[in-house]
Design an enzyme around this catalytic site. Structure first.
Site, PDB file in Angstrom:
ATOM      1  N   GLU A 162      37.767  67.826   8.819  1.00 21.25           N
ATOM      2  CA  GLU A 162      37.889  68.933   8.041  1.00 21.25           C
ATOM      3  C   GLU A 162      36.745  69.345   7.120  1.00 21.25           C
ATOM      4  OE1 GLU A 162      41.020  68.695   5.015  1.00 21.25           O
ATOM      5  OE2 GLU A 162      41.691  70.564   5.772  1.00 21.25           O
ATOM      6  N   GLU A 202      51.680  67.309   2.298  1.00 19.24           N
ATOM      7  CA  GLU A 202      51.212  68.221   3.185  1.00 19.24           C
ATOM      8  C   GLU A 202      49.759  68.160   2.884  1.00 19.24           C
ATOM      9  OE1 GLU A 202      54.905  70.626   1.392  1.00 19.24           O
ATOM     10  OE2 GLU A 202      53.622  71.877   2.752  1.00 19.24           O
ATOM     11  N   CYS A 254      44.234  75.340   4.853  1.00 18.91           N
ATOM     12  CA  CYS A 254      44.602  74.111   5.631  1.00 18.91           C
ATOM     13  C   CYS A 254      44.608  74.153   6.940  1.00 18.91           C
ATOM     14  CB  CYS A 254      45.682  73.279   4.761  1.00 18.91           C
ATOM     15  SG  CYS A 254      47.048  74.310   4.971  1.00 18.91           S
ATOM     16  N   LYS A 266      51.311  69.431 -11.731  1.00 14.90           N
ATOM     17  CA  LYS A 266      49.697  69.124 -11.987  1.00 14.90           C
ATOM     18  C   LYS A 266      48.916  69.995 -11.112  1.00 14.90           C
ATOM     19  CE  LYS A 266      46.462  67.090 -11.085  1.00 14.90           C
ATOM     20  NZ  LYS A 266      45.188  67.682 -10.749  1.00 14.90           N
TER      21      LYS A 266
HETATM   22  P1  NAD Z   1      42.638  67.029  -2.981  1.00 12.77           P
HETATM   23  O1  NAD Z   1      43.280  66.119  -2.270  1.00 12.77           O
HETATM   24  O2  NAD Z   1      41.330  66.552  -3.707  1.00 12.77           O
HETATM   25  O3  NAD Z   1      43.365  67.416  -4.508  1.00 12.77           O
HETATM   26  C1  NAD Z   1      44.697  68.058  -4.414  1.00 12.77           C
HETATM   27  C2  NAD Z   1      45.372  67.513  -5.529  1.00 12.77           C
HETATM   28  O4  NAD Z   1      45.458  66.191  -5.835  1.00 12.77           O
HETATM   29  C3  NAD Z   1      44.724  68.235  -6.859  1.00 12.77           C
HETATM   30  O5  NAD Z   1      45.682  68.406  -8.113  1.00 12.77           O
HETATM   31  C4  NAD Z   1      43.702  66.785  -7.358  1.00 12.77           C
HETATM   32  O6  NAD Z   1      43.683  66.773  -8.636  1.00 12.77           O
HETATM   33  C5  NAD Z   1      44.760  65.721  -7.150  1.00 12.77           C
HETATM   34  N1  NAD Z   1      44.322  64.373  -6.838  1.00 12.77           N
HETATM   35  C6  NAD Z   1      43.074  64.256  -6.203  1.00 12.77           C
HETATM   36  N2  NAD Z   1      42.704  62.939  -6.593  1.00 12.77           N
HETATM   37  C7  NAD Z   1      43.677  62.148  -6.855  1.00 12.77           C
HETATM   38  C8  NAD Z   1      44.289  60.931  -7.077  1.00 12.77           C
HETATM   39  N3  NAD Z   1      43.303  59.947  -6.887  1.00 12.77           N
HETATM   40  N4  NAD Z   1      45.530  60.802  -7.663  1.00 12.77           N
HETATM   41  C9  NAD Z   1      46.368  61.661  -7.808  1.00 12.77           C
HETATM   42  N5  NAD Z   1      45.831  62.971  -7.586  1.00 12.77           N
HETATM   43  C10 NAD Z   1      44.909  63.266  -7.060  1.00 12.77           C
HETATM   44  O7  NAD Z   1      42.397  68.408  -2.217  1.00 12.77           O
HETATM   45  P2  NAD Z   1      41.765  69.707  -2.613  1.00 12.77           P
HETATM   46  O8  NAD Z   1      40.588  69.497  -2.462  1.00 12.77           O
HETATM   47  O9  NAD Z   1      42.400  70.438  -4.023  1.00 12.77           O
HETATM   48  O10 NAD Z   1      42.390  70.833  -1.506  1.00 12.77           O
HETATM   49  C11 NAD Z   1      41.909  70.826  -0.358  1.00 12.77           C
HETATM   50  C12 NAD Z   1      42.718  69.954   0.590  1.00 12.77           C
HETATM   51  O11 NAD Z   1      44.119  70.327   0.485  1.00 12.77           O
HETATM   52  C13 NAD Z   1      42.335  70.040   1.965  1.00 12.77           C
HETATM   53  O12 NAD Z   1      42.394  68.899   2.630  1.00 12.77           O
HETATM   54  C14 NAD Z   1      43.281  71.123   2.663  1.00 12.77           C
HETATM   55  O13 NAD Z   1      43.669  70.750   3.960  1.00 12.77           O
HETATM   56  C15 NAD Z   1      44.644  70.410   1.948  1.00 12.77           C
HETATM   57  N6  NAD Z   1      45.514  71.529   1.952  1.00 12.77           N
HETATM   58  C16 NAD Z   1      46.626  71.402   2.621  1.00 12.77           C
HETATM   59  C17 NAD Z   1      47.804  72.348   2.849  1.00 12.77           C
HETATM   60  C18 NAD Z   1      49.070  72.077   3.498  1.00 12.77           C
HETATM   61  O14 NAD Z   1      49.900  72.767   3.306  1.00 12.77           O
HETATM   62  N7  NAD Z   1      48.957  70.996   4.446  1.00 12.77           N
HETATM   63  C19 NAD Z   1      47.569  73.501   2.095  1.00 12.77           C
HETATM   64  C20 NAD Z   1      46.439  73.858   1.299  1.00 12.77           C
HETATM   65  C21 NAD Z   1      45.328  72.579   1.015  1.00 12.77           C
END
Ligand code: NAD
Length: 498
Positions: free
Chosen positions: A400, A267, A302, A191
């Protein structure tokens, strides 16, 4: 290396055909509800295409296809050599379609197309190749039992892997999950983030072309609250690999508890510290890498080094160098190879970054950037921004922001630097700049982070695990260690007559 001009990239972008349906059981299908969502180019505000908006029914269909493929065994029980050949072919197809894969991510979420073409898309091919080449070189174990007993301990694929990924590196985050999960013999339901589903859909099509059996890799685009949640709560998903925010990572752990106790590998977020000591041997290199570490990919990384702790005696000199570099990295059209920074992923993220910047202005010294830009009258662009003399308790130093915003904090002793660096709910990555070998080891040992880079930033490769500590989550991508997420240990105990 692709050597296209701005005009070349624009012409290629105009000629692109988008895959905009869910990929389930080897074919592109509409969402069961018929619903779609707009995929918007944040650099222009234009709608690129309308993508199938998957929901519970679509996720269920994809999980059933994945389970059927797993049980059929044409992938899960295939010889590792066969899986290797298919994944190598996929790596080759990604390389053959490099410009297209780079453009899909650039148009979808605003990153520089030259970065996507030199870092993201080649990285994806490399990671598929790496796991393909690894998978037929792994041996299992025989336990030290007595005579008459033979206990074989094998790593077996889990079954159906759910993967939920963010928008900042759409192709690479999908690859980090899929390459290892598929190499291990699992089926996957991916997804992708709703902001950037296009490269994942094309990846699934290329995987089918490479020979991946139908149903082994399924992609269900959709919103987190619907498709993501349905995958997290599904009773027939064996493990859930998640990359995204800490808040949503916690939700996935709840979903697992509310459903089938699937393992969850979060992650998540970061607020990585970069410590520059006065004995740093090359302040220009430290400035170059500090700027790269926080402004690369518009700061939407991230592990971005967003907190810069500098020994007080060299602080002003380093900040002056950083301001120069920030001024030279102003955003521009992501399709222009001359641009130094791209667009922020969408309007909501741009507004969130600007709220952090505007509220920070009253509390810390803004020394570079701070302004939202529109290029050609449109788009989500934010200047590389630096705040000096930020307080350790300031939200600029704690939250962040996920944008191109650096907070500079001076320190007077090594002990103080380490204490402030560790004073965060996150623990993803950290950097240390020093000419002292002893200090490099001492400080690296003391920092709470999954990766500590010394005299560089954000060191990362297929051969080392990537992931965090504390509320940056405990999942690990990359390296052979990530296979632990996608396999179970299985013992077969055989009694025989001696
Ligand atoms: P997000 O958590 O909003 O979304 C990530 C994924 O989760 C998306 O596919 C989204 O549709 C899904 N999602 C959102 N709400 C959900 C819910 N209620 N239930 C189930 N799925 C849901 O994050 P983002 O804005 O897409 O990405 C940015 C974040 O990702 C930052 O916090 C960044 O630090 C983190 N990130 C971490 C890493 C790592 O390896 N640690 C790498 C890249 C990004």
């Amino acid at each position: 290396m692709l050597d296209y001009s701005h005009e070349d990239w624009k012409a290629r972008a105009a000629a692109l055909e988008f895959r905009n349906k869910a990929f389930i059981g080897g074919t592109f299908v509409d969402a069961a509800s018929g619903e779609t969502f707009d995929c918007i180019n944040p650099a222009t505000g234009q709608v690129l295409t309308q993508v199938a908006s998957g929901g519970e029914e679509d996720v269920d269909r994809a999980v059933r296809a994945a389970r059927a493929a797993f049980e059929a065994g044409s992938w899960s029980r295939a010889a590792p050599e066969h899986r290797k050949a298919v994944l190598l072919k996929l790596a080759e197809l990604i390389r053959e379609n490099l410009a297209e894969m780079a453009l899909l991510d650039s148009l979808d979420m605003g990153k520089l197309v030259t970065d996507a073409a030199t870092i993201d898309a080649p990285g994806s091919a490399h990671f598929f190749q790496w796991y393909a080449e690894a998978i037929d070189k792994l041996y299992d174990e025989v336990a030290p039992t007595g005579p008459g007993d033979l206990a074989i301990i094998r790593r077996v694929p889990l079954g159906v892997v759910g993967a939920v990924t963010p928008w900042n590196f759409p192709l690479d985050m999908a690859t980090w999950k899929c390459a290892a999960a598929l190499a291990a013999g699992n089926s996957v339901v991916l997804k992708p983030a709703e902001q950037s589903p296009l490269s994942a859909l094309r990846l699934a099509e290329l995987a089918a072309e490479a020979g991946l059996p139908d149903g082994v890799l399924n992609v269900v685009p959709g919103y987190g609250q619907t498709a993501g949640k349905a995958l997290g709560l599904h009773m027939d998903v064996d493990t859930l690999a998640f990359t995204g925010s800490t808040a949503v990572g916690k939700l996935f752990m709840q979903y697992a508890g509310q459903s089938n106790m699937k393992s969850v590998w979060p992650e998540t977020g970061g607020k990585s510290p970069n410590l520059v000591f006065a004995d740093c041997e090359d302040l220009d290199a430290a400035a170059d890498m500090a700027a790269f570490g926080v402004f690369f990919n518009q700061g939407e990384v991230c592990s971005a080094n967003t907190r810069l702790y500098v020994e007080r005696g060299i602080k002003d000199a380093l900040v002056a160098k950083l301001v120069e570099r920030a001024e030279a990295m102003q955003p521009g059209d992501p399709l222009d190879p001359a641009s130094k920074m791209g667009a922020i992923v969408d309007e909501a993220q741009t507004e969130s970054i600007m709220r952090h910047i505007e509220s920070g202005m009253g509390r810390a010294a803004l020394v570079a950037g701070g302004t939202r830009l529109r290029i050609g009258g449109a788009g989500c662009f934010v200047q590389p921004t630096i705040f000096d003399e930020v307080g350790q308790e300031d939200p600029l130093a704690r939250e962040e922001i996920f944008g191109p915003v650096l907070s500079v904090i001076p320190f007077d002793s090594e002990e103080e630097a380490v204490r402030m660096a560790n004073d965060s709910v996150y623990g993803l990555a950290a950097s240390v700049w020093t000419g002292s070998l002893s200090r490099a080891h001492r400080v690296s040992d003391a920092l709470h982070a999954g990766t500590v880079s010394v005299n560089t930033v954000d060191a990362l490769s297929a051969v080392t695990p990537f992931g965090g500590m504390k509320q940056s989550g405990f999942g690990r991508d990359l390296s052979l260690h990530s296979l632990d997420k996608y396999t179970a240990l299985k013992t077969t105990w055989i009694k025989y007559q001696t």
